[in-house]
Design an enzyme around this catalytic site. Sequence first.
Site, PDB file in Angstrom:
ATOM      1  CE  LYS A 293      -1.027  -1.557   4.081  1.00  0.00           C
ATOM      2  NZ  LYS A 293      -1.491  -1.475   5.318  1.00  0.00           N
TER       3      LYS A 293
ATOM      4  NE  ARG B  75       2.196   1.942  12.885  1.00  0.00           N
ATOM      5  CZ  ARG B  75       2.884   1.236  13.898  1.00  0.00           C
ATOM      6  NH1 ARG B  75       4.244   0.264  13.108  1.00  0.00           N
ATOM      7  NH2 ARG B  75       2.613  -0.025  14.535  1.00  0.00           N
TER       8      ARG B  75
END
Length: 334
Positions: free
Chosen positions: A193, A257
């Site tokens: 993912k 991030r």
Amino acid sequence: MKISILGAGTWGIALAKMLCISGHEVTVWSALAPEIEHLTATHTHPIFPDIQLPEELCYTADTETACKGRDVLLIAVPSPYIRSTARSAAPFLEKGQILVSVAKGIEEATLFSMTEVIEDELGPLVSEKDLKIAALSGPTHAEEVIRSIPTTIISACSDIDTAQFIQEIFMNTCMRVYTNTDIKGVELCGALKNIIALASGVLSGLNYGDNIKAALITRGLAEIKRLGVELGCCEQTFYGLAGMGDLIVTCLSVHSRNYKAGILIGKGYSPQESAKEVGMVVEGINAIKPAMRLSEKTGVELPIISAVNSVVYEGASPAEMVDRLMQRSMRSEI
Ligand SMILES: NC(=O)c1ccc[n+]([C@@H]2O[C@H](COP(=O)([O-])OP(=O)(O)OC[C@H]3O[C@@H](n4cnc5c(N)ncnc54)[C@H](O)[C@@H]3O)[C@@H](O)[C@H]2O)c1
């Protein structure tokens, strides 16, 4: 319970704080001594300077102290350090301990999941000491967990009793824990993912709209599921919290991030510059090459991951990445 967290990054500290508040005896270990000195001196983490950590939380840079007499060892370092951390802990592991990985990645050299890396590194020690190895994964940003904001997570282990034992330890008013025995599927979701989140960031960096992002998340899930099912994982895992749940949060959250690195790439930064700017390990970038190799090995097409690979490793521009995905020749059946 006596629990040690191996790794003093954002996720390790958020979980340490949560477990400490739940009444467990928690020690945080790091391979980097200055981190332990900072935590001991300030009871704060550099990424969360405004959050006071519980006084009862202990810190150590000594691996034996971290491992000795512990019921559970939570391995919370980024994926490139999982093997070396398991190697450091190995001489001090005790009978019946449970090792839980919270890292999200695939080892490039072996294509192993994080718990497979731990098992491989420990070798015969696993059966000699009757060690149990589990994974925790789901839509869980440290920035929210450290502030006790409600979150859900999957406790995954092929041994359901171990998965339920971990569930009991982590379940509290801020964290609801589900179990899944399909540990391979859960870990594959967590690793892949992050690559889809890079693509989501690229779309934001290009100022594209919500339509294409909804398509990316949906087709990203289809792609991850296709590979997972071919690898023997359970299809249902991909529609649960570790799959769809984590994909949604990673592709949309300002805390991700990978999403942030993707935005920078979309705005014209090189992949190296964007990772440097984000300042922490960008697991999505680490996962691209192993994912491409899994695609080659299984023959399963991964169009979105291939398109991200073209930007990160083959010099394609962000706009070319999207054009590539919109081509008529791309796979367009369910
Ligand atoms: N941050 C989150 O919200 C979150 C949530 C779920 C899962 N995860 C996963 O957990 C893992 C850790 O993430 P994080 O956000 O805590 O990362 P981080 O970048 O904050 O962690 C860095 C930490 O890794 C350790 N480390 C650095 N170099 C090392 C070395 N050479 N040897 C051993 N340890 C070293 C240090 O303790 C350092 O603080 C990642 O795989 C991530 O995908 C993170």
